[in-house]
Design a protein around this motif. Structure first.
Motif, PDB file in Angstrom:
ATOM      1  N   CYS A 101     -28.693 -30.044 -32.552  1.00 41.68           N
ATOM      2  CA  CYS A 101     -28.167 -29.523 -31.288  1.00 41.68           C
ATOM      3  C   CYS A 101     -26.941 -28.660 -31.520  1.00 41.68           C
ATOM      4  N   ILE A 102     -26.950 -27.474 -30.927  1.00 40.75           N
ATOM      5  CA  ILE A 102     -25.722 -26.701 -30.735  1.00 40.75           C
ATOM      6  C   ILE A 102     -25.272 -26.968 -29.310  1.00 40.75           C
ATOM      7  N   LYS A 103     -24.104 -27.555 -29.168  1.00 41.45           N
ATOM      8  CA  LYS A 103     -23.540 -27.812 -27.831  1.00 41.45           C
ATOM      9  C   LYS A 103     -22.292 -26.958 -27.671  1.00 41.45           C
ATOM     10  N   SER A 104     -22.333 -26.008 -26.768  1.00 37.42           N
ATOM     11  CA  SER A 104     -21.185 -25.127 -26.565  1.00 37.42           C
ATOM     12  C   SER A 104     -20.091 -25.859 -25.793  1.00 37.42           C
ATOM     13  N   GLY A 105     -18.875 -25.345 -25.878  1.00 33.74           N
ATOM     14  CA  GLY A 105     -17.772 -25.904 -25.113  1.00 33.74           C
ATOM     15  C   GLY A 105     -16.925 -26.897 -25.868  1.00 33.74           C
ATOM     16  N   ARG A 106     -16.560 -26.586 -27.104  1.00 36.95           N
ATOM     17  CA  ARG A 106     -15.715 -27.493 -27.880  1.00 36.95           C
ATOM     18  C   ARG A 106     -14.224 -27.328 -27.559  1.00 36.95           C
ATOM     19  N   SER A 107     -13.846 -26.288 -26.863  1.00 37.67           N
ATOM     20  CA  SER A 107     -12.434 -25.946 -26.731  1.00 37.67           C
ATOM     21  C   SER A 107     -11.654 -26.984 -25.949  1.00 37.67           C
ATOM     22  N   ALA A 108     -10.349 -27.050 -26.249  1.00 36.82           N
ATOM     23  CA  ALA A 108      -9.468 -28.008 -25.582  1.00 36.82           C
ATOM     24  C   ALA A 108      -9.298 -27.684 -24.110  1.00 36.82           C
ATOM     25  N   GLU A 109      -9.591 -26.441 -23.711  1.00 39.71           N
ATOM     26  CA  GLU A 109      -9.432 -26.077 -22.304  1.00 39.71           C
ATOM     27  C   GLU A 109     -10.332 -26.897 -21.395  1.00 39.71           C
ATOM     28  N   GLY A 110     -11.405 -27.470 -21.980  1.00 43.82           N
ATOM     29  CA  GLY A 110     -12.300 -28.293 -21.172  1.00 43.82           C
ATOM     30  C   GLY A 110     -11.742 -29.661 -20.871  1.00 43.82           C
ATOM     31  N   ALA A 111     -10.672 -30.082 -21.551  1.00 44.45           N
ATOM     32  CA  ALA A 111     -10.115 -31.417 -21.327  1.00 44.45           C
ATOM     33  C   ALA A 111      -9.302 -31.430 -20.050  1.00 44.45           C
ATOM     34  N   LYS A 112      -9.302 -32.570 -19.364  1.00 44.82           N
ATOM     35  CA  LYS A 112      -8.556 -32.693 -18.121  1.00 44.82           C
ATOM     36  C   LYS A 112      -7.360 -33.598 -18.337  1.00 44.82           C
ATOM     37  N   ALA A 113      -6.309 -33.369 -17.585  1.00 46.31           N
ATOM     38  CA  ALA A 113      -5.113 -34.198 -17.704  1.00 46.31           C
ATOM     39  C   ALA A 113      -5.233 -35.391 -16.777  1.00 46.31           C
ATOM     40  N   VAL A 114      -5.128 -36.589 -17.324  1.00 47.60           N
ATOM     41  CA  VAL A 114      -5.172 -37.816 -16.542  1.00 47.60           C
ATOM     42  C   VAL A 114      -4.058 -38.727 -17.011  1.00 47.60           C
ATOM     43  N   SER A 115      -3.909 -39.880 -16.370  1.00 50.12           N
ATOM     44  CA  SER A 115      -2.728 -40.696 -16.598  1.00 50.12           C
ATOM     45  C   SER A 115      -2.798 -41.546 -17.848  1.00 50.12           C
ATOM     46  N   SER A 116      -3.976 -41.863 -18.338  1.00 52.69           N
ATOM     47  CA  SER A 116      -4.080 -42.784 -19.470  1.00 52.69           C
ATOM     48  C   SER A 116      -4.070 -42.041 -20.795  1.00 52.69           C
ATOM     49  N   HIS A 117      -3.754 -42.767 -21.882  1.00 54.92           N
ATOM     50  CA  HIS A 117      -3.874 -42.190 -23.219  1.00 54.92           C
ATOM     51  C   HIS A 117      -5.311 -41.737 -23.452  1.00 54.92           C
ATOM     52  N   THR A 118      -6.253 -42.598 -23.057  1.00 55.79           N
ATOM     53  CA  THR A 118      -7.663 -42.275 -23.281  1.00 55.79           C
ATOM     54  C   THR A 118      -8.031 -40.974 -22.594  1.00 55.79           C
ATOM     55  N   GLY A 119      -7.621 -40.855 -21.322  1.00 56.67           N
ATOM     56  CA  GLY A 119      -7.958 -39.658 -20.569  1.00 56.67           C
ATOM     57  C   GLY A 119      -7.336 -38.408 -21.150  1.00 56.67           C
TER      58      GLY A 119
END
Length: 753
Positions: free
Chosen positions: A289-307
């Motif tokens: 599989c080639i899955k596009s969208g590895r960039s950090a811009e896709g990450a969302k800011a949430v309150s937990s370390h995990t998030g």
């Protein structure tokens, strides 16, 4: 086409698979396959019976609705492809304004076609597509391929139109590929229902892609590398047939040996894991599989370390790993592996033999092998004896790598490959060739495949060059031996095959049942905490009630709302304690002076209580303090973090080294809940610093089994309770083997669903 696919991804509706477990108070031990019968009982986002898809790939007849008389249009090019490629079935162009196209009678409507029709390809304005579905049903059409754009990729109106299209085809019981796609190719039938500039070669690779533009590039690249396909599908907006449906079909397709995918999103993570797992572990078919969208811009800011550490790519990476899918980064890498998986047997070990006519490339192959985790096979004496002069000249190197030296012709290569690949210590091989003036590359390429096949071991070639080796490479590839431009690429592909075999051998694919958990009580606690609120942050003290329901290893503790209460609790617990502020407004308790360690005795407890209030008042002005948690000091141990962030694909569990620097070090792994026990084990062992838990430099080995148990219990909790949006246990202090672990700090974010 690509922009349309990206737009479709942004507007896609995700179905979270976990809630189907909520009525189940316990986590059952089931096989890794059976569990998914509970995963997707209400498949609104899917699914089409596999048998129904067969008409789309093996049609006896096709109607092209929207066939055009104008060259250079989609409606004309697609029809021309079917005619030019000599599709073995019957072709019925449909156009009310034409009478004949490419020697074929043209019909004004589907109804006017006198014969039965298996598949209709729709190349119409988007508004006209909906009206054709009823005609297709009346005609008995068994499958639709909608090339037309103008659906959800085009905005709100298009999205509504697509929803209506989905409703219509499902009511009609006709599986639909598309809309907004390139189409379908079944090379065995010369069925090229696309508007691509060329067709796919016949072969054993099943290929599915969310992007049509990507498909056209793949066709051109694959032709250059002489890689053939069993089925080739661009599925576009996937209004009806999803990637999981196509994967399930290819899993049972006898023409398909391996499957390659280009994905931009996954509509239903649970179903994907179900289907991909069966395809890989039960059917034995490799999935790339080639899955596009590895960039950090896709990450969302949430309150937990995990998030904060998780993002869209972490979710997909976890899903692919759990599904047995090998993720690759480039088209070149994808076809490097596909060429191997569709032509050669899988390796039975990692011991590599290198046969070369040049020392430098042999060294390059050796370095690449060691870097990739392969072993350079030690040849037995009997093999070396077979290579003695006159078989190889005196100057030849008989140890691995075997150097047949620069003037080697086909007879020398044949003898070397035959002897070396027959060695019992050799599991896989690479044949390296650099073209010299005396090298009969064409004959070497012609004669080696039969010798390679004789030994039943995977062997690839690295004939280095372009024009000088072209004929030899053609001879190799046509007879099923993959060739790579450089030795490093060849070796990396073989190493990937070894990893694939190791992954397939994974045992204990089971889900663990915890009969001691009380999910019903936990559900009531969650409901009480939420009340009428949309979301609620739980302090460590409030987390305890939930953790008790799931039998997590908790320390003795008490809640103090006055200095006198603090003194009494410390006396009751006995020994040294830690005091922690409980406040939703204080995110970093330790940094803000809200944590005091090694407090002992009633008087020190009172002083500590007042000190924490003073520190928070100074460092977090206005913070509301609920209470002070007083907890026994944990035994010595290693700090790790266990967490979860519920994203669009479901609950994403995290594990890594814990403490205050977790976001800086970022030595973490993610997996989707629920997970097999072996997945949790692999998750723990995959962090870079696992050695710290495994007795690094004489330090005590830690109780890893307890860590795995905590991960699985929390996995059960987030699956059973969709209101748990995020949680962190940081740190979970892991003690020496046999001494368990202790939850030292935690927080949970509840969110109404």
């Amino acid at each position: 086409m690509r922009q349309a696919a990206v737009a479709a991804r942004r507007s896609a509706t995700y179905l979270i698979c976990a809630p189907v477990f909520f009525s189940r108070p316990q986590y059952g031990i089931l096989t890794g396959v059976d569990i998914f019968s509970s995963f997707t009982p209400n498949r609104k986002d899917s699914t089409v019976a596999v048998s129904k898809l067969d008409a789309l790939f093996n049609p006896k007849s096709v109607a092209v609705v929207g066939a055009s008389t104008r060259p250079g249009t989609v409606g004309n090019d697609l029809l021309l492809n079917l005619v030019r490629d000599k599709y073995v079935g019957k072709i019925y162009p449909v156009n009310p304004k034409a009478e004949e196209l490419y020697g074929l009678k043209v019909y004004p409507t589907l109804d006017a076609i006198p014969d039965s029709v298996d598949v209709a390809v729709l190349i119409l304005p988007a508004r006209a597509v909906l009206g054709v579905v009823g005609e297709a049903k009346a005609k008995g059409i068994k499958g639709l391929i909608c090339i037309s754009a103008g659906f959800k990729e085009s905005g709100h109106e298009g999205a509504e139109r697509e929803q209506e299209l989905t409703k219509l085809v499902r009511e009609a019981g006709i599986p639909l590929i598309g809309p907004n796609c390139l189409g379908v190719i079944s090379p065995a039938l010369n069925f090229n229902a696309t508007f691509a500039a060329k067709t796919a070669l016949k072969g054993n690779l099943g290929f599915i892609s969310q992007s049509g533009a990507f498909c056209t590039s793949v066709l051109d690249y694959a032709e250059a590398r002489k890689i053939g396909f069993s089925k080739f599908v661009s599925f576009g907006n996937k209004a009806d047939i999803k990637e999981s449906d196509l994967l399930e079909y290819l899993a049972d397709d006898p023409e398909t040996k391996a499957i390659a995918m280009y994905l931009e999103d996954i509509g239903d993570a649970g179903r994907f894991v179900e289907v991909a797992s069966k395809t890989f572990w039960e059917k034995g078919k490799p999935i790339l599989c080639i899955k596009s969208g590895r960039s950090a811009e896709g990450a969302k800011a949430v309150s937990s370390h995990t998030g904060s550490l998780a993002g869209s790519d972490a979710e997909y990476d976890a899903i692919l790993k759990q599904s047995g899918v090998q993720r690759v980064d480039t088209i070149s890498e994808l076809f490097d592996l596909a060429a191997l998986y569709t032509t050669q047997p899988m390796p039975k070990g990692n011991r590599l033999a290198i046969i070369t006519n040049a020392g430098g490339p042999g060294i390059m192959a050796t370095d690449a092998a060691i870097a990739a985790g392969l072993t350079i096979a030690p040849l037995v004496d009997a093999t070396k004896a077979k290579l003695q002069p006159p078989v190889l000249p005196e100057a030849a190197a008989l140890n691995n790598p075997v150097d047949v030296i620069g003037d080697a012709r086909s007879d020398r290569y044949q003898a070397a490959v035959d002897a070396v690949m027959g060695d019992p210590n050799v599991d896989l091989g690479v044949v390296v060739l650099t073209p010299q003036s005396m090298t009969d590359t064409d004959k070497i390429g012609e004669t080696l495949p039969a010798i390679i096949e004789k030994h039943g071991k995977p062997v690839v070639a690295a004939f280095m060059g372009i024009k000088e080796v072209a004929e030899g490479v053609d001879n190799l590839v046509q007879k099923g031996v993959p060739n790579y431009a450089f030795p490093e690429d060849a070796v990396k592909s073989l190493a990937a095959a070894v990893r694939l075999v190791e992954m397939r051998a994974v045992a204990k694919r089971e889900y663990v049942e915890y009969k001691d958990v009380d999910a019903a009580k936990a559900g009531k606690i969650i409901a009480d905490y939420l009340g009428k609120d949309t979301e609620r942050y739980l302090t460590q003290a409030e987390c305890r009630a939930l953790f008790e329901c799931y039998k997590l290893p908790l320390l003795k503790s008490g809640i103090a709302k006055s200095a006198d209460e603090a003194a009494k609790i410390v006396s009751d617990i006995g020994g040294k304690v830690v005091m922690k502020v409980m406040s939703a407004d204080v995110k970093h308790k330790f940094d803000d002076g809200g944590v005091l360690l090694n407090i002992e005795g009633a008087d020190n407890a009172k002083k500590g209580y007042d000190t924490i209030y003073a520190n928070i008042g100074k460092n977090v002005p206005g913070a509301k303090i609920d209470s002070i948690l007083i907890e026994q000091m944990a035994l010595e141990g290693e700090e790790v973090i266990v967490g979860c962030s519920r994203g669009g694909l479901g609950p994403l569990m995290m594990f890594g080294l814990g403490g205050t620097f977790v976001e800086l070090i970022k030595d973490v792994q993610f997996r989707l809940a629920p997970m097999w026990r072996v997945t949790a084990e692999e998750m723990v062992r995959s962090i870079k610093a696992f050695q710290k838990l495994d007795g690094f430099r004489g330090t005590p080995k830690r109780d890893v089994d307890t860590v795995i148990d905590v991960i699985l219990r929390m996995s059960a909790m987030v699956v059973n309770h969709p209101e748990v949006a995020e949680f962190d246990i940081n740190p979970l202090i892991v003690h020496a083997v046999g001494k368990g672990a202790s939850v030292a700090d935690s927080r949970i974010m509840l969110r109404r669903v």
